[in-house]
Design an enzyme around this catalytic site. Structure first.
Site, PDB file in Angstrom:
ATOM      1  N   TYR A  89       0.836  -1.209   0.000  1.00  0.00           N
ATOM      2  CA  TYR A  89       0.000   0.000   0.000  1.00  0.00           C
ATOM      3  C   TYR A  89       0.871   1.259   0.000  1.00  0.00           C
ATOM      4  CZ  TYR A  89      -3.704   3.213   1.610  1.00  0.00           C
ATOM      5  OH  TYR A  89      -4.602   4.250   1.745  1.00  0.00           O
ATOM      6  N   GLU A 101       4.154   1.780  -0.620  1.00  0.00           N
ATOM      7  CA  GLU A 101       4.997   1.972  -1.805  1.00  0.00           C
ATOM      8  C   GLU A 101       4.127   2.108  -3.053  1.00  0.00           C
ATOM      9  OE1 GLU A 101       7.881   2.850  -1.346  1.00  0.00           O
ATOM     10  OE2 GLU A 101       9.114   1.508  -0.159  1.00  0.00           O
ATOM     11  N   SER A 133     -14.119   2.230  12.986  1.00  0.00           N
ATOM     12  CA  SER A 133     -15.271   1.340  12.798  1.00  0.00           C
ATOM     13  C   SER A 133     -15.156   0.119  13.713  1.00  0.00           C
ATOM     14  CB  SER A 133     -15.408   0.939  11.332  1.00  0.00           C
ATOM     15  OG  SER A 133     -14.168   0.521  10.815  1.00  0.00           O
ATOM     16  N   GLY A 157      -1.418   0.922  22.835  1.00  0.00           N
ATOM     17  CA  GLY A 157      -2.408   1.962  22.533  1.00  0.00           C
ATOM     18  C   GLY A 157      -1.843   3.365  22.673  1.00  0.00           C
ATOM     19  N   GLN A 191       0.278   4.599  20.453  1.00  0.00           N
ATOM     20  CA  GLN A 191       0.502   5.155  19.123  1.00  0.00           C
ATOM     21  C   GLN A 191      -0.590   6.202  18.836  1.00  0.00           C
ATOM     22  OE1 GLN A 191      -0.716   2.160  19.828  1.00  0.00           O
ATOM     23  NE2 GLN A 191      -1.701   1.116  18.117  1.00  0.00           N
ATOM     24  N   THR A 192      -0.250   7.216  18.040  1.00  0.00           N
ATOM     25  CA  THR A 192      -1.231   8.284  17.808  1.00  0.00           C
ATOM     26  C   THR A 192      -1.697   8.311  16.353  1.00  0.00           C
ATOM     27  OG1 THR A 192       0.381   9.997  17.201  1.00  0.00           O
ATOM     28  CG2 THR A 192      -0.113   9.734  19.559  1.00  0.00           C
ATOM     29  N   ARG A 193      -2.911   8.828  16.182  1.00  0.00           N
ATOM     30  CA  ARG A 193      -3.458   9.108  14.849  1.00  0.00           C
ATOM     31  C   ARG A 193      -4.258  10.412  14.951  1.00  0.00           C
ATOM     32  NH1 ARG A 193      -0.538   5.411  14.098  1.00  0.00           N
ATOM     33  NH2 ARG A 193      -0.830   3.559  12.782  1.00  0.00           N
ATOM     34  N   GLN A 243       3.364   7.453  15.358  1.00  0.00           N
ATOM     35  CA  GLN A 243       2.703   8.759  15.518  1.00  0.00           C
ATOM     36  C   GLN A 243       2.316   9.313  14.145  1.00  0.00           C
ATOM     37  OE1 GLN A 243       5.561  11.416  17.300  1.00  0.00           O
ATOM     38  NE2 GLN A 243       7.122  10.999  15.760  1.00  0.00           N
TER      39      GLN A 243
HETATM   40  P1  NAD Z   1     -12.798   2.022   0.722  1.00  0.00           P
HETATM   41  O1  NAD Z   1     -12.133   0.695   0.821  1.00  0.00           O
HETATM   42  O2  NAD Z   1     -14.113   2.222   1.409  1.00  0.00           O
HETATM   43  O3  NAD Z   1     -13.002   2.456  -0.798  1.00  0.00           O
HETATM   44  C1  NAD Z   1     -12.164   2.025  -1.848  1.00  0.00           C
HETATM   45  C2  NAD Z   1     -13.051   1.734  -3.054  1.00  0.00           C
HETATM   46  O4  NAD Z   1     -12.223   1.328  -4.156  1.00  0.00           O
HETATM   47  C3  NAD Z   1     -14.023   0.572  -2.800  1.00  0.00           C
HETATM   48  O5  NAD Z   1     -15.308   0.923  -3.260  1.00  0.00           O
HETATM   49  C4  NAD Z   1     -13.425  -0.578  -3.607  1.00  0.00           C
HETATM   50  O6  NAD Z   1     -14.391  -1.522  -4.010  1.00  0.00           O
HETATM   51  C5  NAD Z   1     -12.790   0.169  -4.766  1.00  0.00           C
HETATM   52  N1  NAD Z   1     -11.698  -0.555  -5.410  1.00  0.00           N
HETATM   53  C6  NAD Z   1     -10.640  -1.176  -4.825  1.00  0.00           C
HETATM   54  N2  NAD Z   1      -9.843  -1.727  -5.757  1.00  0.00           N
HETATM   55  C7  NAD Z   1     -10.391  -1.433  -6.968  1.00  0.00           C
HETATM   56  C8  NAD Z   1     -10.033  -1.726  -8.312  1.00  0.00           C
HETATM   57  N3  NAD Z   1      -8.938  -2.438  -8.604  1.00  0.00           N
HETATM   58  N4  NAD Z   1     -10.847  -1.285  -9.307  1.00  0.00           N
HETATM   59  C9  NAD Z   1     -11.965  -0.576  -9.026  1.00  0.00           C
HETATM   60  N5  NAD Z   1     -12.356  -0.264  -7.776  1.00  0.00           N
HETATM   61  C10 NAD Z   1     -11.578  -0.694  -6.757  1.00  0.00           C
HETATM   62  O7  NAD Z   1     -11.722   3.090   1.230  1.00  0.00           O
HETATM   63  P2  NAD Z   1     -11.840   4.666   1.465  1.00  0.00           P
HETATM   64  O8  NAD Z   1     -11.542   4.931   2.884  1.00  0.00           O
HETATM   65  O9  NAD Z   1     -13.107   5.199   0.872  1.00  0.00           O
HETATM   66  O10 NAD Z   1     -10.579   5.171   0.623  1.00  0.00           O
HETATM   67  C11 NAD Z   1     -10.722   5.802  -0.644  1.00  0.00           C
HETATM   68  C12 NAD Z   1      -9.346   6.235  -1.132  1.00  0.00           C
HETATM   69  O11 NAD Z   1      -8.763   7.149  -0.197  1.00  0.00           O
HETATM   70  C13 NAD Z   1      -8.350   5.085  -1.298  1.00  0.00           C
HETATM   71  O12 NAD Z   1      -7.554   5.330  -2.434  1.00  0.00           O
HETATM   72  C14 NAD Z   1      -7.502   5.174  -0.048  1.00  0.00           C
HETATM   73  O13 NAD Z   1      -6.209   4.657  -0.255  1.00  0.00           O
HETATM   74  C15 NAD Z   1      -7.479   6.680   0.194  1.00  0.00           C
HETATM   75  N6  NAD Z   1      -7.218   6.994   1.612  1.00  0.00           N
HETATM   76  C16 NAD Z   1      -8.180   6.804   2.562  1.00  0.00           C
HETATM   77  C17 NAD Z   1      -7.894   7.086   3.890  1.00  0.00           C
HETATM   78  C18 NAD Z   1      -8.924   6.925   4.981  1.00  0.00           C
HETATM   79  O14 NAD Z   1      -8.598   7.162   6.153  1.00  0.00           O
HETATM   80  N7  NAD Z   1     -10.163   6.586   4.711  1.00  0.00           N
HETATM   81  C19 NAD Z   1      -6.627   7.541   4.253  1.00  0.00           C
HETATM   82  C20 NAD Z   1      -5.669   7.692   3.265  1.00  0.00           C
HETATM   83  C21 NAD Z   1      -5.986   7.423   1.936  1.00  0.00           C
HETATM   84  N1  UDP Z   2      -5.895  -0.442  15.757  1.00  0.00           N
HETATM   85  C1  UDP Z   2      -6.258  -0.958  17.002  1.00  0.00           C
HETATM   86  N2  UDP Z   2      -7.327  -1.780  17.062  1.00  0.00           N
HETATM   87  C2  UDP Z   2      -8.071  -2.128  15.968  1.00  0.00           C
HETATM   88  C3  UDP Z   2      -7.697  -1.593  14.705  1.00  0.00           C
HETATM   89  C4  UDP Z   2      -6.602  -0.762  14.634  1.00  0.00           C
HETATM   90  O1  UDP Z   2      -5.622  -0.670  18.025  1.00  0.00           O
HETATM   91  O2  UDP Z   2      -9.028  -2.889  16.117  1.00  0.00           O
HETATM   92  C5  UDP Z   2      -4.742   0.476  15.717  1.00  0.00           C
HETATM   93  C6  UDP Z   2      -3.700   0.152  14.649  1.00  0.00           C
HETATM   94  O3  UDP Z   2      -2.743  -0.748  15.158  1.00  0.00           O
HETATM   95  C7  UDP Z   2      -3.121   1.524  14.361  1.00  0.00           C
HETATM   96  C8  UDP Z   2      -4.299   2.478  14.590  1.00  0.00           C
HETATM   97  O4  UDP Z   2      -5.246   1.749  15.364  1.00  0.00           O
HETATM   98  O5  UDP Z   2      -2.128   1.830  15.314  1.00  0.00           O
HETATM   99  C9  UDP Z   2      -4.956   2.916  13.295  1.00  0.00           C
HETATM  100  O6  UDP Z   2      -5.231   1.761  12.525  1.00  0.00           O
HETATM  101  P1  UDP Z   2      -6.039   1.800  11.160  1.00  0.00           P
HETATM  102  O7  UDP Z   2      -6.006   0.420  10.599  1.00  0.00           O
HETATM  103  O8  UDP Z   2      -7.352   2.442  11.372  1.00  0.00           O
HETATM  104  O9  UDP Z   2      -5.217   2.813  10.241  1.00  0.00           O
HETATM  105  P2  UDP Z   2      -3.656   3.003   9.920  1.00  0.00           P
HETATM  106  O10 UDP Z   2      -2.837   2.092  10.766  1.00  0.00           O
HETATM  107  O11 UDP Z   2      -3.543   2.663   8.478  1.00  0.00           O
HETATM  108  O12 UDP Z   2      -3.403   4.407  10.247  1.00  0.00           O
END
Ligand code: NAD
Ligand code: UDP
Length: 317
Positions: A144, A146, A188, A206, A208-210, A274
Protein backbone atom coordinates in the site's frame (compact mmCIF):
# COMPACT_ATOMS: atom_id res chain seq x y z
CA UNK A 1 -22.22 20.70 -16.34
CA UNK A 2 -19.02 18.64 -15.99
CA UNK A 3 -18.83 14.88 -16.46
CA UNK A 4 -16.81 13.58 -13.52
CA UNK A 5 -15.41 10.09 -13.04
CA UNK A 6 -14.99 8.82 -9.48
CA UNK A 7 -13.06 5.54 -9.23
CA UNK A 8 -13.72 3.70 -5.97
CA UNK A 9 -17.00 5.63 -5.89
CA UNK A 10 -18.92 2.88 -4.07
CA UNK A 11 -16.48 3.04 -1.16
CA UNK A 12 -16.63 5.05 2.03
CA UNK A 13 -15.07 8.37 0.91
CA UNK A 14 -16.05 8.00 -2.77
CA UNK A 15 -19.77 7.75 -2.02
CA UNK A 16 -19.71 10.94 0.09
CA UNK A 17 -17.76 12.72 -2.65
CA UNK A 18 -20.34 11.66 -5.26
CA UNK A 19 -23.18 13.03 -3.10
CA UNK A 20 -21.46 16.43 -3.08
CA UNK A 21 -20.61 16.37 -6.80
CA UNK A 22 -24.23 15.61 -7.72
CA UNK A 23 -25.48 18.35 -5.35
CA UNK A 24 -23.25 20.75 -7.28
CA UNK A 25 -25.04 19.81 -10.52
CA UNK A 26 -22.43 17.55 -12.11
CA UNK A 27 -22.84 14.43 -14.20
CA UNK A 28 -21.09 11.64 -12.25
CA UNK A 29 -19.77 8.30 -13.41
CA UNK A 30 -18.97 5.93 -10.53
CA UNK A 31 -16.51 3.15 -11.36
CA UNK A 32 -15.94 0.36 -8.83
CA UNK A 33 -15.11 -3.35 -8.68
CA UNK A 34 -16.91 -3.69 -5.31
CA UNK A 35 -13.91 -5.25 -3.56
CA UNK A 36 -14.46 -3.16 -0.43
CA UNK A 37 -17.22 -0.86 -1.69
CA UNK A 38 -20.90 -1.68 -1.58
CA UNK A 39 -24.07 -0.93 -3.52
CA UNK A 40 -25.58 0.06 -0.18
CA UNK A 41 -23.39 3.19 -0.18
CA UNK A 42 -24.79 4.39 -3.51
CA UNK A 43 -28.25 2.78 -3.53
CA UNK A 44 -29.87 6.19 -2.91
CA UNK A 45 -28.29 7.45 -6.15
CA UNK A 46 -29.24 4.66 -8.53
CA UNK A 47 -32.30 6.52 -9.84
CA UNK A 48 -30.55 9.89 -10.04
CA UNK A 49 -30.70 11.25 -13.57
CA UNK A 50 -27.04 12.29 -13.62
CA UNK A 51 -25.57 9.24 -11.88
CA UNK A 52 -24.08 6.31 -13.76
CA UNK A 53 -22.52 3.15 -12.29
CA UNK A 54 -19.89 1.01 -14.02
CA UNK A 55 -18.63 -2.24 -12.52
CA UNK A 56 -15.02 -2.24 -13.66
CA UNK A 57 -11.53 -2.86 -12.33
CA UNK A 58 -9.11 0.07 -12.73
CA UNK A 59 -6.28 -2.31 -13.53
CA UNK A 60 -8.01 -2.77 -16.92
CA UNK A 61 -8.05 0.16 -19.39
CA UNK A 62 -11.37 1.87 -20.06
CA UNK A 63 -12.56 4.30 -22.74
CA UNK A 64 -14.70 7.15 -21.42
CA UNK A 65 -15.12 10.86 -22.15
CA UNK A 66 -14.77 12.89 -18.95
CA UNK A 67 -13.77 16.38 -17.76
CA UNK A 68 -12.45 15.45 -14.31
CA UNK A 69 -11.27 12.29 -12.56
CA UNK A 70 -11.05 11.51 -8.85
CA UNK A 71 -8.90 8.37 -8.56
CA UNK A 72 -9.87 6.74 -5.27
CA UNK A 73 -9.95 3.07 -6.27
CA UNK A 74 -7.85 1.12 -3.78
CA UNK A 75 -8.65 -0.75 -0.57
CA UNK A 76 -7.69 1.53 2.34
CA UNK A 77 -7.86 -0.72 5.40
CA UNK A 78 -4.72 -2.77 6.24
CA UNK A 79 -6.89 -5.91 6.55
CA UNK A 80 -8.15 -5.52 2.99
CA UNK A 81 -5.05 -4.16 1.26
CA UNK A 82 -3.00 -7.01 2.75
CA UNK A 83 -5.54 -9.65 1.63
CA UNK A 84 -4.04 -9.69 -1.88
CA UNK A 85 -0.96 -7.45 -1.69
CA UNK A 86 0.08 -7.94 -5.33
CA UNK A 87 -3.40 -6.85 -6.42
CA UNK A 88 -3.04 -3.77 -4.20
CA UNK A 89 0.19 -2.87 -6.01
CA UNK A 90 -1.45 -3.47 -9.41
CA UNK A 91 -4.37 -1.25 -8.44
CA UNK A 92 -2.04 1.56 -7.42
CA UNK A 93 0.37 1.22 -10.34
CA UNK A 94 -1.62 -0.08 -13.33
CA UNK A 95 -4.83 1.52 -12.10
CA UNK A 96 -3.16 4.91 -11.77
CA UNK A 97 -1.45 4.54 -15.18
CA UNK A 98 -4.83 3.75 -16.74
CA UNK A 99 -6.46 6.77 -15.11
CA UNK A 100 -3.55 9.08 -16.01
CA UNK A 101 -3.72 7.76 -19.59
CA UNK A 102 -7.43 8.53 -19.66
CA UNK A 103 -6.72 12.02 -18.29
CA UNK A 104 -4.05 12.55 -20.94
CA UNK A 105 -6.33 11.50 -23.81
CA UNK A 106 -9.37 13.45 -22.63
CA UNK A 107 -7.37 16.41 -21.18
CA UNK A 108 -9.23 15.85 -17.92
CA UNK A 109 -7.94 17.16 -14.62
CA UNK A 110 -7.18 14.27 -12.25
CA UNK A 111 -7.05 14.17 -8.44
CA UNK A 112 -5.08 11.27 -6.96
CA UNK A 113 -6.03 9.97 -3.50
CA UNK A 114 -2.66 9.53 -1.85
CA UNK A 115 -2.11 8.93 1.84
CA UNK A 116 -0.26 9.88 4.99
CA UNK A 117 1.23 6.37 4.69
CA UNK A 118 3.77 7.82 2.23
CA UNK A 119 5.45 9.18 5.39
CA UNK A 120 5.68 5.64 6.84
CA UNK A 121 6.75 5.66 10.51
CA UNK A 122 7.68 9.35 10.42
CA UNK A 123 10.74 10.93 12.01
CA UNK A 124 9.31 14.41 11.37
CA UNK A 125 6.32 15.35 13.50
CA UNK A 126 3.86 16.82 12.56
CA UNK A 127 4.33 15.74 8.96
CA UNK A 128 4.95 18.40 6.31
CA UNK A 129 4.71 17.75 2.58
CA UNK A 130 8.46 18.25 2.06
CA UNK A 131 9.27 15.27 4.33
CA UNK A 132 10.19 12.24 2.17
CA UNK A 133 9.13 9.67 4.71
CA UNK A 134 10.40 6.56 6.44
CA UNK A 135 8.80 3.61 4.67
CA UNK A 136 9.84 -0.04 4.90
CA UNK A 137 9.99 -1.23 1.25
CA UNK A 138 9.63 -4.94 2.11
CA UNK A 139 7.11 -5.08 4.96
CA UNK A 140 3.45 -6.09 5.10
CA UNK A 141 2.28 -2.47 4.67
CA UNK A 142 4.62 -1.84 1.71
CA UNK A 143 2.16 -2.96 -0.99
CA UNK A 144 0.00 0.00 0.00
CA UNK A 145 2.63 2.54 1.11
CA UNK A 146 5.00 1.97 -1.80
CA UNK A 147 2.07 1.55 -4.20
CA UNK A 148 0.79 4.98 -3.24
CA UNK A 149 4.31 6.44 -3.47
CA UNK A 150 4.67 5.12 -7.04
CA UNK A 151 1.22 6.50 -7.84
CA UNK A 152 2.44 9.95 -6.77
CA UNK A 153 5.57 9.49 -8.92
CA UNK A 154 3.43 8.52 -11.91
CA UNK A 155 1.26 11.61 -11.44
CA UNK A 156 4.29 13.91 -11.40
CA UNK A 157 5.89 12.17 -14.43
CA UNK A 158 2.67 12.39 -16.48
CA UNK A 159 2.49 16.03 -15.42
CA UNK A 160 6.10 16.84 -16.39
CA UNK A 161 6.24 14.69 -19.55
CA UNK A 162 2.71 14.98 -20.88
CA UNK A 163 1.30 18.11 -19.27
CA UNK A 164 -1.44 16.18 -17.44
CA UNK A 165 -3.25 18.44 -14.96
CA UNK A 166 -2.69 16.46 -11.73
CA UNK A 167 -3.67 17.14 -8.12
CA UNK A 168 -2.26 14.98 -5.31
CA UNK A 169 -3.88 14.88 -1.87
CA UNK A 170 -2.30 13.02 1.05
CA UNK A 171 -5.22 11.86 3.14
CA UNK A 172 -4.81 11.27 6.88
CA UNK A 173 -7.08 8.84 8.79
CA UNK A 174 -10.63 9.68 7.83
CA UNK A 175 -13.81 8.28 9.39
CA UNK A 176 -17.57 8.65 9.25
CA UNK A 177 -20.84 7.01 8.20
CA UNK A 178 -20.63 4.33 5.47
CA UNK A 179 -17.39 2.80 6.68
CA UNK A 180 -18.01 -0.92 6.30
CA UNK A 181 -18.64 -2.63 9.63
CA UNK A 182 -16.02 -5.26 8.72
CA UNK A 183 -13.62 -2.61 7.39
CA UNK A 184 -11.01 -3.38 10.04
CA UNK A 185 -9.89 0.21 10.61
CA UNK A 186 -9.77 1.46 14.13
CA UNK A 187 -12.78 3.80 14.31
CA UNK A 188 -15.27 1.34 12.80
CA UNK A 189 -13.80 -1.58 14.78
CA UNK A 190 -14.12 0.24 18.12
CA UNK A 191 -17.64 1.54 17.44
CA UNK A 192 -18.96 -1.84 16.26
CA UNK A 193 -17.30 -3.59 19.21
CA UNK A 194 -18.69 -1.05 21.70
CA UNK A 195 -22.22 -1.25 20.28
CA UNK A 196 -22.18 -5.04 20.33
CA UNK A 197 -20.71 -5.30 23.84
CA UNK A 198 -17.55 -7.03 22.53
CA UNK A 199 -14.04 -6.37 23.84
CA UNK A 200 -12.38 -3.28 22.38
CA UNK A 201 -9.22 -4.52 20.64
CA UNK A 202 -6.34 -2.09 21.21
CA UNK A 203 -3.24 -3.18 19.30
CA UNK A 204 -0.02 -2.77 21.28
CA UNK A 205 -0.11 -0.48 24.33
CA UNK A 206 -2.41 1.96 22.53
CA UNK A 207 0.08 4.82 22.89
CA UNK A 208 0.50 5.16 19.12
CA UNK A 209 -1.23 8.28 17.81
CA UNK A 210 -3.46 9.11 14.85
CA UNK A 211 -5.27 12.26 13.72
CA UNK A 212 -8.86 11.65 12.69
CA UNK A 213 -10.69 13.73 10.08
CA UNK A 214 -14.47 13.61 9.63
CA UNK A 215 -15.37 12.66 6.06
CA UNK A 216 -17.36 15.85 5.22
CA UNK A 217 -14.32 18.00 6.01
CA UNK A 218 -12.13 15.81 3.81
CA UNK A 219 -14.53 15.94 0.86
CA UNK A 220 -14.62 19.72 1.14
CA UNK A 221 -10.80 19.67 0.87
CA UNK A 222 -11.02 17.47 -2.26
CA UNK A 223 -13.41 19.90 -3.98
CA UNK A 224 -11.26 22.91 -3.11
CA UNK A 225 -8.12 21.12 -4.34
CA UNK A 226 -9.77 20.18 -7.64
CA UNK A 227 -10.69 23.85 -8.18
CA UNK A 228 -7.13 25.20 -7.67
CA UNK A 229 -5.18 26.52 -10.66
CA UNK A 230 -1.46 25.85 -11.16
CA UNK A 231 -1.07 23.76 -8.01
CA UNK A 232 -0.30 20.04 -8.23
CA UNK A 233 0.30 19.39 -4.53
CA UNK A 234 0.99 17.07 -2.85
CA UNK A 235 -1.04 18.59 -0.06
CA UNK A 236 -1.91 17.09 3.33
CA UNK A 237 -5.62 16.77 4.11
CA UNK A 238 -6.37 15.78 7.67
CA UNK A 239 -7.47 17.01 11.06
CA UNK A 240 -4.44 18.00 13.18
CA UNK A 241 -6.12 16.92 16.43
CA UNK A 242 -3.89 14.06 17.64
CA UNK A 243 -5.10 11.22 19.89
CA UNK A 244 -3.62 8.00 21.22
CA UNK A 245 -5.50 4.84 20.26
CA UNK A 246 -6.25 4.28 23.94
CA UNK A 247 -7.83 7.75 24.15
CA UNK A 248 -9.95 6.88 21.12
CA UNK A 249 -11.09 3.62 22.75
CA UNK A 250 -12.07 5.49 25.93
CA UNK A 251 -13.96 8.14 23.97
CA UNK A 252 -15.92 5.51 22.05
CA UNK A 253 -16.84 3.66 25.26
CA UNK A 254 -17.89 6.95 26.83
CA UNK A 255 -20.01 8.12 23.87
CA UNK A 256 -21.74 4.76 23.36
CA UNK A 257 -22.25 4.13 27.09
CA UNK A 258 -20.90 0.63 26.41
CA UNK A 259 -19.90 -1.93 29.04
CA UNK A 260 -17.16 -3.29 26.74
CA UNK A 261 -13.70 -3.84 28.21
CA UNK A 262 -10.48 -2.73 26.56
CA UNK A 263 -8.12 -5.60 25.77
CA UNK A 264 -4.57 -5.42 24.41
CA UNK A 265 -3.68 -7.38 21.25
CA UNK A 266 -0.31 -7.72 19.49
CA UNK A 267 0.79 -4.64 17.55
CA UNK A 268 1.03 -5.43 13.80
CA UNK A 269 4.52 -5.00 12.26
CA UNK A 270 5.49 -1.53 10.98
CA UNK A 271 2.50 0.13 12.67
CA UNK A 272 3.42 3.87 12.65
CA UNK A 273 3.97 5.24 16.16
CA UNK A 274 2.70 8.76 15.52
CA UNK A 275 0.83 10.69 12.87
CA UNK A 276 -0.39 14.27 12.67
CA UNK A 277 -0.67 16.48 9.60
CA UNK A 278 0.78 19.94 9.28
CA UNK A 279 -2.00 21.60 7.26
CA UNK A 280 -0.42 25.03 6.68
CA UNK A 281 -0.08 24.36 2.94
CA UNK A 282 -3.74 23.29 2.63
CA UNK A 283 -4.83 26.40 4.53
CA UNK A 284 -2.76 28.62 2.27
CA UNK A 285 -3.66 27.03 -1.08
CA UNK A 286 -7.24 25.90 -0.41
CA UNK A 287 -8.81 29.17 0.72
CA UNK A 288 -8.28 28.70 4.45
CA UNK A 289 -9.55 25.10 4.49
CA UNK A 290 -9.82 23.93 8.10
CA UNK A 291 -11.44 20.72 9.33
CA UNK A 292 -13.95 22.12 11.82
CA UNK A 293 -15.67 18.94 13.01
CA UNK A 294 -14.03 17.84 16.28
CA UNK A 295 -13.51 14.15 17.01
CA UNK A 296 -16.32 13.90 19.54
CA UNK A 297 -18.90 15.42 17.20
CA UNK A 298 -17.79 13.23 14.29
CA UNK A 299 -17.82 10.13 16.46
CA UNK A 300 -21.39 10.86 17.57
CA UNK A 301 -22.54 11.00 13.92
CA UNK A 302 -20.63 7.81 13.10
CA UNK A 303 -22.01 5.99 16.14
CA UNK A 304 -25.55 7.02 15.13
CA UNK A 305 -24.93 5.57 11.65
CA UNK A 306 -23.68 2.25 13.00
CA UNK A 307 -26.54 2.09 15.52
CA UNK A 308 -29.11 2.19 12.74
CA UNK A 309 -27.01 0.15 10.31
CA UNK A 310 -26.24 -2.70 12.69
CA UNK A 311 -29.94 -3.08 13.52
CA UNK A 312 -30.51 -3.85 9.83
CA UNK A 313 -27.54 -6.21 9.41
CA UNK A 314 -25.73 -7.56 12.49
CA UNK A 315 -22.00 -7.60 11.84
CA UNK A 316 -18.93 -9.48 12.95
CA UNK A 317 -15.63 -7.61 13.38
P1 NAD B 1 -12.80 2.02 0.72
O1 NAD B 1 -12.13 0.69 0.82
O2 NAD B 1 -14.11 2.22 1.41
O3 NAD B 1 -13.00 2.46 -0.80
C1 NAD B 1 -12.16 2.02 -1.85
C2 NAD B 1 -13.05 1.73 -3.05
O4 NAD B 1 -12.22 1.33 -4.16
C3 NAD B 1 -14.02 0.57 -2.80
O5 NAD B 1 -15.31 0.92 -3.26
C4 NAD B 1 -13.43 -0.58 -3.61
O6 NAD B 1 -14.39 -1.52 -4.01
C5 NAD B 1 -12.79 0.17 -4.77
N1 NAD B 1 -11.70 -0.56 -5.41
C6 NAD B 1 -10.64 -1.18 -4.83
N2 NAD B 1 -9.84 -1.73 -5.76
C7 NAD B 1 -10.39 -1.43 -6.97
C8 NAD B 1 -10.03 -1.73 -8.31
N3 NAD B 1 -8.94 -2.44 -8.60
N4 NAD B 1 -10.85 -1.29 -9.31
C9 NAD B 1 -11.97 -0.58 -9.03
N5 NAD B 1 -12.36 -0.26 -7.78
C10 NAD B 1 -11.58 -0.69 -6.76
O7 NAD B 1 -11.72 3.09 1.23
P2 NAD B 1 -11.84 4.67 1.46
O8 NAD B 1 -11.54 4.93 2.88
O9 NAD B 1 -13.11 5.20 0.87
O10 NAD B 1 -10.58 5.17 0.62
C11 NAD B 1 -10.72 5.80 -0.64
C12 NAD B 1 -9.35 6.24 -1.13
O11 NAD B 1 -8.76 7.15 -0.20
C13 NAD B 1 -8.35 5.09 -1.30
O12 NAD B 1 -7.55 5.33 -2.43
C14 NAD B 1 -7.50 5.17 -0.05
O13 NAD B 1 -6.21 4.66 -0.25
C15 NAD B 1 -7.48 6.68 0.19
N6 NAD B 1 -7.22 6.99 1.61
C16 NAD B 1 -8.18 6.80 2.56
C17 NAD B 1 -7.89 7.09 3.89
C18 NAD B 1 -8.92 6.92 4.98
O14 NAD B 1 -8.60 7.16 6.15
N7 NAD B 1 -10.16 6.59 4.71
C19 NAD B 1 -6.63 7.54 4.25
C20 NAD B 1 -5.67 7.69 3.27
C21 NAD B 1 -5.99 7.42 1.94
N1 UDP C 1 -5.89 -0.44 15.76
C1 UDP C 1 -6.26 -0.96 17.00
N2 UDP C 1 -7.33 -1.78 17.06
C2 UDP C 1 -8.07 -2.13 15.97
C3 UDP C 1 -7.70 -1.59 14.71
C4 UDP C 1 -6.60 -0.76 14.63
O1 UDP C 1 -5.62 -0.67 18.03
O2 UDP C 1 -9.03 -2.89 16.12
C5 UDP C 1 -4.74 0.48 15.72
C6 UDP C 1 -3.70 0.15 14.65
O3 UDP C 1 -2.74 -0.75 15.16
C7 UDP C 1 -3.12 1.52 14.36
C8 UDP C 1 -4.30 2.48 14.59
O4 UDP C 1 -5.25 1.75 15.36
O5 UDP C 1 -2.13 1.83 15.31
C9 UDP C 1 -4.96 2.92 13.29
O6 UDP C 1 -5.23 1.76 12.53
P1 UDP C 1 -6.04 1.80 11.16
O7 UDP C 1 -6.01 0.42 10.60
O8 UDP C 1 -7.35 2.44 11.37
O9 UDP C 1 -5.22 2.81 10.24
P2 UDP C 1 -3.66 3.00 9.92
O10 UDP C 1 -2.84 2.09 10.77
O11 UDP C 1 -3.54 2.66 8.48
O12 UDP C 1 -3.40 4.41 10.25
Amino acid sequence: MKRILVTGGAGFIGSHLIDRLLERGNDVVCLDNFFTGSKENIRHLLDHHYFELIRHDVTEPILLEVDEIYNLACPASPVHYQYNPVKTIKTNVMGTINMLGLAKRTKARILQASTSEVYGDPHVHPQTEDYWGNVNPIGIRSCYDEGKRVAETLCMDYHRSNGVDVKIVRIFNTYGPRMAENDGRVVSNFIVQALQGQDITVYGEGDQTRSFCYVDNLVDGFLRMMDTEGFTGPVNLGNPGEFTILELAEKVIDLTGSTSKIIKMPLPPDDPTQRKPNISLAQEKLGGWTPDIPLEEGLKKTIAYFESHLKKSPAKV
